[in-house]
Design a protein around this motif. Structure first.
Motif, PDB file in Angstrom:
ATOM      1  N   ALA B  63       0.839  -1.200   0.000  1.00  0.00           N
ATOM      2  CA  ALA B  63       0.000   0.000   0.000  1.00  0.00           C
ATOM      3  C   ALA B  63       0.871   1.247   0.000  1.00  0.00           C
ATOM      4  O   ALA B  63       0.599   2.222  -0.692  1.00  0.00           O
ATOM      5  N   VAL B  64       1.950   1.196   0.772  1.00  0.00           N
ATOM      6  CA  VAL B  64       2.845   2.352   0.843  1.00  0.00           C
ATOM      7  C   VAL B  64       3.574   2.542  -0.486  1.00  0.00           C
ATOM      8  O   VAL B  64       3.710   3.655  -0.985  1.00  0.00           O
ATOM      9  N   TYR B  65       4.002   1.431  -1.064  1.00  0.00           N
ATOM     10  CA  TYR B  65       4.741   1.525  -2.312  1.00  0.00           C
ATOM     11  C   TYR B  65       3.901   2.190  -3.396  1.00  0.00           C
ATOM     12  O   TYR B  65       4.354   3.014  -4.165  1.00  0.00           O
ATOM     13  N   GLU B  66       2.619   1.781  -3.431  1.00  0.00           N
ATOM     14  CA  GLU B  66       1.734   2.283  -4.481  1.00  0.00           C
ATOM     15  C   GLU B  66       1.263   3.697  -4.229  1.00  0.00           C
ATOM     16  O   GLU B  66       0.760   4.357  -5.117  1.00  0.00           O
ATOM     17  N   SER B  67       1.381   4.112  -2.977  1.00  0.00           N
ATOM     18  CA  SER B  67       0.707   5.342  -2.608  1.00  0.00           C
ATOM     19  C   SER B  67       1.228   6.533  -3.408  1.00  0.00           C
ATOM     20  O   SER B  67       2.379   6.599  -3.779  1.00  0.00           O
ATOM     21  N   GLU B  68       0.352   7.418  -3.655  1.00  0.00           N
ATOM     22  CA  GLU B  68       0.701   8.632  -4.386  1.00  0.00           C
ATOM     23  C   GLU B  68       0.466   9.773  -3.411  1.00  0.00           C
ATOM     24  O   GLU B  68      -0.123  10.785  -3.760  1.00  0.00           O
ATOM     25  N   LEU B  69       0.866   9.571  -2.163  1.00  0.00           N
ATOM     26  CA  LEU B  69       0.581  10.562  -1.142  1.00  0.00           C
ATOM     27  C   LEU B  69       1.147  11.914  -1.535  1.00  0.00           C
ATOM     28  O   LEU B  69       2.235  12.002  -2.077  1.00  0.00           O
ATOM     29  N   GLY B  70       0.382  12.926  -1.231  1.00  0.00           N
ATOM     30  CA  GLY B  70       0.845  14.263  -1.577  1.00  0.00           C
ATOM     31  C   GLY B  70       0.329  14.685  -2.939  1.00  0.00           C
ATOM     32  O   GLY B  70       0.269  15.857  -3.244  1.00  0.00           O
ATOM     33  N   LYS B  71      -0.064  13.707  -3.735  1.00  0.00           N
ATOM     34  CA  LYS B  71      -0.613  14.062  -5.046  1.00  0.00           C
ATOM     35  C   LYS B  71      -2.069  14.477  -4.927  1.00  0.00           C
ATOM     36  O   LYS B  71      -2.755  14.091  -3.983  1.00  0.00           O
ATOM     37  N   GLU B  72      -2.522  15.210  -5.908  1.00  0.00           N
ATOM     38  CA  GLU B  72      -3.941  15.544  -5.949  1.00  0.00           C
ATOM     39  C   GLU B  72      -4.612  14.649  -6.984  1.00  0.00           C
ATOM     40  O   GLU B  72      -4.012  14.343  -8.016  1.00  0.00           O
ATOM     41  N   PHE B  73      -5.803  14.237  -6.655  1.00  0.00           N
ATOM     42  CA  PHE B  73      -6.545  13.384  -7.572  1.00  0.00           C
ATOM     43  C   PHE B  73      -7.766  14.117  -8.083  1.00  0.00           C
ATOM     44  O   PHE B  73      -8.517  14.703  -7.317  1.00  0.00           O
ATOM     45  N   VAL B  74      -7.930  14.073  -9.395  1.00  0.00           N
ATOM     46  CA  VAL B  74      -9.110  14.684  -9.990  1.00  0.00           C
ATOM     47  C   VAL B  74      -9.998  13.541 -10.463  1.00  0.00           C
ATOM     48  O   VAL B  74      -9.555  12.671 -11.200  1.00  0.00           O
ATOM     49  N   TYR B  75     -11.226  13.524  -9.999  1.00  0.00           N
ATOM     50  CA  TYR B  75     -12.158  12.476 -10.386  1.00  0.00           C
ATOM     51  C   TYR B  75     -13.208  13.036 -11.325  1.00  0.00           C
ATOM     52  O   TYR B  75     -13.855  14.026 -11.018  1.00  0.00           O
ATOM     53  N   GLN B  76     -13.366  12.381 -12.465  1.00  0.00           N
ATOM     54  CA  GLN B  76     -14.353  12.823 -13.447  1.00  0.00           C
ATOM     55  C   GLN B  76     -15.669  12.087 -13.232  1.00  0.00           C
ATOM     56  O   GLN B  76     -15.683  10.865 -13.183  1.00  0.00           O
ATOM     57  N   GLY B  77     -16.742  12.842 -13.117  1.00  0.00           N
ATOM     58  CA  GLY B  77     -18.047  12.241 -12.880  1.00  0.00           C
ATOM     59  C   GLY B  77     -19.040  12.554 -13.979  1.00  0.00           C
ATOM     60  O   GLY B  77     -18.846  13.497 -14.763  1.00  0.00           O
ATOM     61  N   TYR B  78     -20.100  11.761 -14.037  1.00  0.00           N
ATOM     62  CA  TYR B  78     -21.145  11.893 -15.067  1.00  0.00           C
ATOM     63  C   TYR B  78     -22.520  11.803 -14.418  1.00  0.00           C
ATOM     64  O   TYR B  78     -22.634  11.623 -13.212  1.00  0.00           O
ATOM     65  N   ASP B  79     -23.555  11.848 -15.256  1.00  0.00           N
ATOM     66  CA  ASP B  79     -24.898  11.640 -14.718  1.00  0.00           C
ATOM     67  C   ASP B  79     -25.093  10.180 -14.323  1.00  0.00           C
ATOM     68  O   ASP B  79     -26.130   9.807 -13.801  1.00  0.00           O
ATOM     69  N   THR B  80     -24.087   9.348 -14.581  1.00  0.00           N
ATOM     70  CA  THR B  80     -24.145   7.951 -14.144  1.00  0.00           C
ATOM     71  C   THR B  80     -23.286   7.734 -12.887  1.00  0.00           C
ATOM     72  O   THR B  80     -22.894   6.623 -12.580  1.00  0.00           O
ATOM     73  N   LYS B 122      -9.856  -3.288   1.298  1.00  0.00           N
ATOM     74  CA  LYS B 122      -8.457  -3.552   0.980  1.00  0.00           C
ATOM     75  C   LYS B 122      -7.807  -2.203   0.666  1.00  0.00           C
ATOM     76  O   LYS B 122      -8.206  -1.535  -0.287  1.00  0.00           O
ATOM     77  N   THR B 123      -6.861  -1.824   1.489  1.00  0.00           N
ATOM     78  CA  THR B 123      -6.244  -0.503   1.347  1.00  0.00           C
ATOM     79  C   THR B 123      -5.608  -0.318  -0.030  1.00  0.00           C
ATOM     80  O   THR B 123      -4.794  -1.125  -0.462  1.00  0.00           O
ATOM     81  N   VAL B 124      -6.029   0.729  -0.715  1.00  0.00           N
ATOM     82  CA  VAL B 124      -5.473   1.073  -2.030  1.00  0.00           C
ATOM     83  C   VAL B 124      -5.301   2.586  -2.039  1.00  0.00           C
ATOM     84  O   VAL B 124      -6.298   3.309  -1.985  1.00  0.00           O
ATOM     85  N   ILE B 125      -4.058   3.064  -2.032  1.00  0.00           N
ATOM     86  CA  ILE B 125      -3.924   4.515  -1.953  1.00  0.00           C
ATOM     87  C   ILE B 125      -3.201   5.105  -3.162  1.00  0.00           C
ATOM     88  O   ILE B 125      -2.518   6.106  -3.074  1.00  0.00           O
ATOM     89  N   ASP B 126      -3.409   4.462  -4.316  1.00  0.00           N
ATOM     90  CA  ASP B 126      -2.856   5.054  -5.534  1.00  0.00           C
ATOM     91  C   ASP B 126      -3.875   5.993  -6.180  1.00  0.00           C
ATOM     92  O   ASP B 126      -3.651   6.501  -7.262  1.00  0.00           O
ATOM     93  N   GLY B 127      -4.993   6.197  -5.509  1.00  0.00           N
ATOM     94  CA  GLY B 127      -5.998   7.135  -6.010  1.00  0.00           C
ATOM     95  C   GLY B 127      -7.088   6.484  -6.845  1.00  0.00           C
ATOM     96  O   GLY B 127      -8.083   7.117  -7.161  1.00  0.00           O
ATOM     97  N   SER B 128      -6.908   5.210  -7.184  1.00  0.00           N
ATOM     98  CA  SER B 128      -7.887   4.574  -8.072  1.00  0.00           C
ATOM     99  C   SER B 128      -9.204   4.256  -7.362  1.00  0.00           C
ATOM    100  O   SER B 128     -10.173   3.853  -7.996  1.00  0.00           O
ATOM    101  N   ASN B 129      -9.230   4.410  -6.049  1.00  0.00           N
ATOM    102  CA  ASN B 129     -10.480   4.295  -5.295  1.00  0.00           C
ATOM    103  C   ASN B 129     -10.651   5.577  -4.485  1.00  0.00           C
ATOM    104  O   ASN B 129      -9.760   5.938  -3.716  1.00  0.00           O
ATOM    105  N   ARG B 293      -3.342  -5.501   4.809  1.00  0.00           N
ATOM    106  CA  ARG B 293      -4.043  -4.576   3.937  1.00  0.00           C
ATOM    107  C   ARG B 293      -5.556  -4.616   4.117  1.00  0.00           C
ATOM    108  O   ARG B 293      -6.281  -3.784   3.600  1.00  0.00           O
ATOM    109  N   MET B 294      -6.036  -5.643   4.783  1.00  0.00           N
ATOM    110  CA  MET B 294      -7.489  -5.855   4.828  1.00  0.00           C
ATOM    111  C   MET B 294      -8.064  -5.548   6.198  1.00  0.00           C
ATOM    112  O   MET B 294      -7.522  -5.975   7.208  1.00  0.00           O
TER     113      MET B 294
END
Lengths: 428, 483
Positions: B63-80, B122-129, B293-294
């Protein structure tokens, strides 16, 4: 050997066995044993189907991690009061139980961003409970501790972490209880638990730290301004309400604007507030309170006999949530006319106030005749005051015996602006 | 790249598979449709993730290896997109349809259903969740299936949320799209029972067939295959994202080669996760995640799978492709046609049309051959043809044929008209006014080439007037003038 949560066990069923760490099952699942398998997944087993449980390895004695927070002499000192809620709780994965985060070390471990701008000099924990379980006693405890901390010259400001659901009641109470306030009192919260990397607590606490050393000498609530993790608002403690059950920006200012906008990089003033230098002397505690008060929401078809409870039990004050500009069912068309019962309550000495059910906007009883009738009956119309704030204020005003003895004084005090609770210029 | 074969028994090769397949239902923990969007987003949300120290006293290495801590995440959303995907509302109860489909797969793979399970984070901190974790639950275990090379065990079957799609990676910002976040994934994890790369490929094909028999998504990106590999003296390596079963053999061989080289140089083989590359090679991705991780999804109650639900699933199992093939064989179609019908998932349409007219070959052509030919000859887009030559249109044309309104050799012409935009009821109309001209021409032909038999004249006539006159009419005219 006694089997305890945290032990690594072998659970034998009729046809199979499972190895794993015994966890605490959810409170509502008494008939189930919860096991963490080696894969990390948790499964439940029906107690009735278990033949026996053997301990293979006792739980490791939990070593309290020794975390030392560096003295940050270059940063301003602030104090903290922890009271509970999501922001102060964490899940113990080993047992499945929820634990409180009560030490500065634990806070540092979970919320390092809080310590970026300030040095947390003192942490006080008067109690730990969810905000729904609080009452006047708890608001008083918080304000007593707050006054003590605020009058410490080494403390530049105060941060109070709190559950979200009824946070605006506490913020209103502190707004009235803390008189002659000369330092920031910041209440904050979180809507997403601390175990999540996405927890909103991190930004809320960081912005709270900035607010606590700012020039805003007010009771304020600091939290997400939107669902973005970019900045927070500092909102007046009497003019804020939880308006969403789950979003990060659950709290909104009502009928006013925030004091300031705060991001980790800057603080920008939005509206007028008292500053530190405007107030001389020490902070004073004024926590007198009348608990025989109630908040009653009117709805069409409401039976006036509901008010009998309050009359019979000698309540001292009622806030009725009315709608429109100030309406209740009192006309000929109404199935139940509330007016006689309200008059009876008032004649028995109950102070009856009206606050807007619409949340937004101001009451104006003069526009329609029912409003005028209610006004003549003696109801105090509380302008644009939030109903929750009105309830707290009524308890506080009636708690002052010298005010409570006169209906006129009570009305005057209810309509006097103590802490931004009335805004006579609505811009929206 | 080497394609060399090894003495796998001597190497002590052990392979396991982990297959993730998107299920074709709404999302797993909210009621949003599982559709991927390609338009500009309706809104974006900015988020940050923070270090989550001290959950178990230990922080997961992966989880630490993958982490993108400090980064900003932009999430694109829709009417779905709803508040659940935005991490602004607790998850709703697990999608019952998705659960049923996962249970179908579990039954096919002879698994034991776990009656009480806990949905995990399951901890995932690369921003994909957006939440900082992926929700996952194990629903079945201890299954098996047979391959020509021996039996393969199933360790677990799970259900989990798919992650958000990465759209753009900027220096201090990563852009994700929320359309994929929360699509239900079924996870099938086998035991490390496969002893040769061929067996691993067979196993992947077998599991793939079972998955496709159930209501799952089809197409690129809807299935992802991970392979676990270990050899004597080595360590467990997980290879993520092998694109297709055909690449499994190449990927395993290439990994064996890599490990042998490391062993030769007396280097330690670390437990790690590697990424599969399209050429069969792999590259380092991150350390192996652990159980640290769980932790439980506290927003949801325990997942209880009742006896009734399991029985319900057993009663409504879909047919496997092998069973469908046997069913098709009874219609007398050739292997090639059967394969086409099954590959293009047209069995249901085929069966329905067969009820209208017992002409399996023609129906197979109408479903599979004509649309392709019309598309290339007439230059009509495949999607347009698919829409116009839908099941209802095909059945209409087939009924017209049965009622004698058109002739079998006119079917393709009718379909061409429909494909080009003519309504089916107009497309089956053929001009009759030419018949006198045709009759004259036939008379002339018989005069010029006298002495031929009726069938020979028929051949000549149809060659010239195909589509303009039905065979029946032509024969009547020929017989009239031959007298």
């Amino acid at each position: 050997m006694i089997v305890e949560t945290g032990d690594y066990v072998k659970v034998k069923l009729v046809k199979e066995e499972y190895l794993g760490i015994l966890l605490e099952a959810p409170k509502d699942e008494k008939g189930i044993i919860l096991l963490k398998l080696d894969s990390g997944y948790n499964i439940g087993l029906d107690r009735k189907k278990i033949l026996n449980i053997k301990v293979l390895r006792k739980a490791k004695e939990e070593k309290e991690e020794k975390i030392s927070i560096k003295k940050q002499a270059d940063k301003p000192n602030v104090a903290m009061i922890l009271t509970g809620g999501t922001i102060s709780s964490t899940l113990d994965v080993k047992t499945g139980a929820v634990k409180w985060l009560t030490s500065p070390e634990k806070l540092f471990q979970f919320y390092p961003d809080l310590f970026k701008h300030v040095n947390i000099l003192k942490v006080e924990v008067p109690f730990m409970k969810g905000s729904e379980n609080m009452s006047y006693n708890d608001w008083r405890k918080i304000s007593k501790v707050a006054v003590k901390l605020l009058n410490d010259d080494n403390v530049k400001g105060l941060i109070i972490s709190h559950g979200t659901d009824f946070l605006h009641y506490t913020s209103a109470a502190l707004s009235f209880f803390l008189r002659n306030l000369n330092k920031p009192v910041v209440l904050t919260y979180s809507q997403r638990s601390s175990d999540r990397a996405s927890s909103d607590a991190s930004l809320n606490l960081e912005c709270s730290a900035i607010a606590s050393v700012s020039d805003i000498a007010e009771v304020m609530l600091v939290g997400h301004a939107s669902d973005n993790d970019d900045f927070c608002y500092a909102m007046p403690g009497t003019k804020v309400r939880k308006l969403h059950s789950s979003r990060r920006d659950a709290f909104k200012v009502v009928n006013t604007t925030p004091f300031a906008k705060i991001s980790p990089g800057y603080i920008a003033k939005i509206s007028d507030y008292k500053t530190r230098s405007q107030v001389k002397g020490k902070v004073k505690l004024d926590d007198k309170f009348e608990e025989k008060i109630a908040l009653v929401k009117f709805y069409p078809g409401m039976n006036p006999s509901i008010l009998d409870y309050y009359i019979k039990n000698k309540y001292k004050g009622l806030v009725i949530e009315v709608s429109g500009l100030g309406h209740l069912a009192i006309g000929k068309e109404a199935r139940y006319n509330l007016l006689p019962k309200i008059k009876e309550a008032i004649s028995k000495g109950i102070i009856v106030c009206a606050a807007p059910q619409t949340i937004y906007g101001r009451l104006d009883p003069l526009v329609y005749s029912p409003g005028r009738e209610l006004l003549n009956a003696g109801i105090i119309f509380l302008e644009d005051m939030l109903a929750e704030t009105a309830l707290i204020k009524l308890g506080w005003v009636l708690g002052h015996k010298e005010w409570a003895k006169s209906k006129e004084i009570v009305k005057e005090k209810m309509l006097e602006n103590f802490s931004h609770e009335i805004n006579d210029r609505l811009e929206e | 790249m080497t394609e060399e074969r090894f003495d796998y028994a001597k190497l002590g090769l052990k392979c396991g598979l982990e297959i993730h397949q998107q299920i074709d239902t709404n999302k797993l923990f909210c009621n949003c449709p599982s559709v991927l969007r390609s338009e500009e987003p309706d809104f974006t949300v900015l988020r940050k993730l923070h270090a989550v120290a001290g959950q178990t006293g230990e922080v997961d290495e992966a989880a630490v290896y993958e982490s993108e801590l400090g980064k900003e995440f932009v999430y694109q959303g829709y009417d779905t997109t709803c508040l659940v995907e935005l991490d602004e509302e607790p998850p709703h109860e697990i999608n019952k349809d998705a659960l049923k489909i996962a249970l179908q797969v579990a039954v096919f793979l002879n698994c034991k259903i776990i009656p009480i399970s806990q949905i995990m984070r399951k901890t995932v901190i690369d921003g994909s969740n957006t939440s900082g974790f992926q929700r996952t639950v194990v629903i079945a275990k201890n299954g098996w299936f047979d391959t020509p090379y021996g039996r393969v065990g199933i360790e677990t079957i799970g259900l989990e949320e798919d992650a958000a799609r990465i759209i753009e990676k900027r220096e201090d910002e990563v852009v994700f799209r929320l359309d994929r976040l929360g699509i239900p994934l079924i996870e099938v994890a086998t035991s490390p029972d496969m002893k040769t790369p061929e067996q691993a490929k067979e196993a992947a094909l077998h599991i793939g067939e079972i998955l496709r028999a159930c209501k799952v998504k089809r197409g690129i990106g809807t299935i992802r295959q991970d392979v676990n590999i270990s050899i004597k003296g080595g360590n467990r390596i997980e290879i993520k994202g092998v694109q297709e079963p055909a690449l499994i053999i190449k990927t395993i061989n290439s990994e064996i080669q890599r490990q042998l080289k490391l062993l030769e140089n007396k280097e330690k083989i670390k437990k790690e996760v590697r990424q599969a590359l399209p050429d069969g090679d792999t590259k380092f991705m991150r350390p192996m995640p652990g159980a640290a991780r769980m932790y439980p999804e506290t927003d949801l109650p325990l997942l209880k799978i009742s006896r009734d639900l399991i029985n319900d699933v057993k009663k409504s199992l879909p047919k496997l492709k092998s069973e469908k093939r046997e069913e098709l064989r009874t219609t007398g179609l050739n292997e090639e046609m059967m394969k086409l019908i099954l590959d293009e998932d047209k069995l249901e349409e085929f069966k329905e049309m067969l009820i209208v007219a017992n002409k399996p070959k023609l129906i197979a052509k109408m479903l599979l051959i004509f649309p392709k030919e019309i598309s290339s000859h007439e230059g009509v887009e495949k999607e347009t043809i698919g829409g116009r030559l839908n099941k209802d249109a095909l059945i209409f044309v087939l009924e017209a044929l049965e009622q004698g309104k058109i002739d079998e050799n006119q079917v393709k012409q009718v379909l061409t008209r429909v494909a080009k935009g003519t309504l089916p009821r107009d497309a089956i109309l053929f001009k009759k006014q030419d018949s006198s001209e045709i009759e004259e021409a036939i008379m002339k032909l018989i005069k010029e080439k006298s002495g031929l038999n009726a069938n020979a004249y028929m051949g000549l006539v149809m060659k010239e007037f195909k589509g303009k006159i039905s065979g029946k009419e032509a024969m009547e005219i020929i017989l009239k003038y031959m007298k």
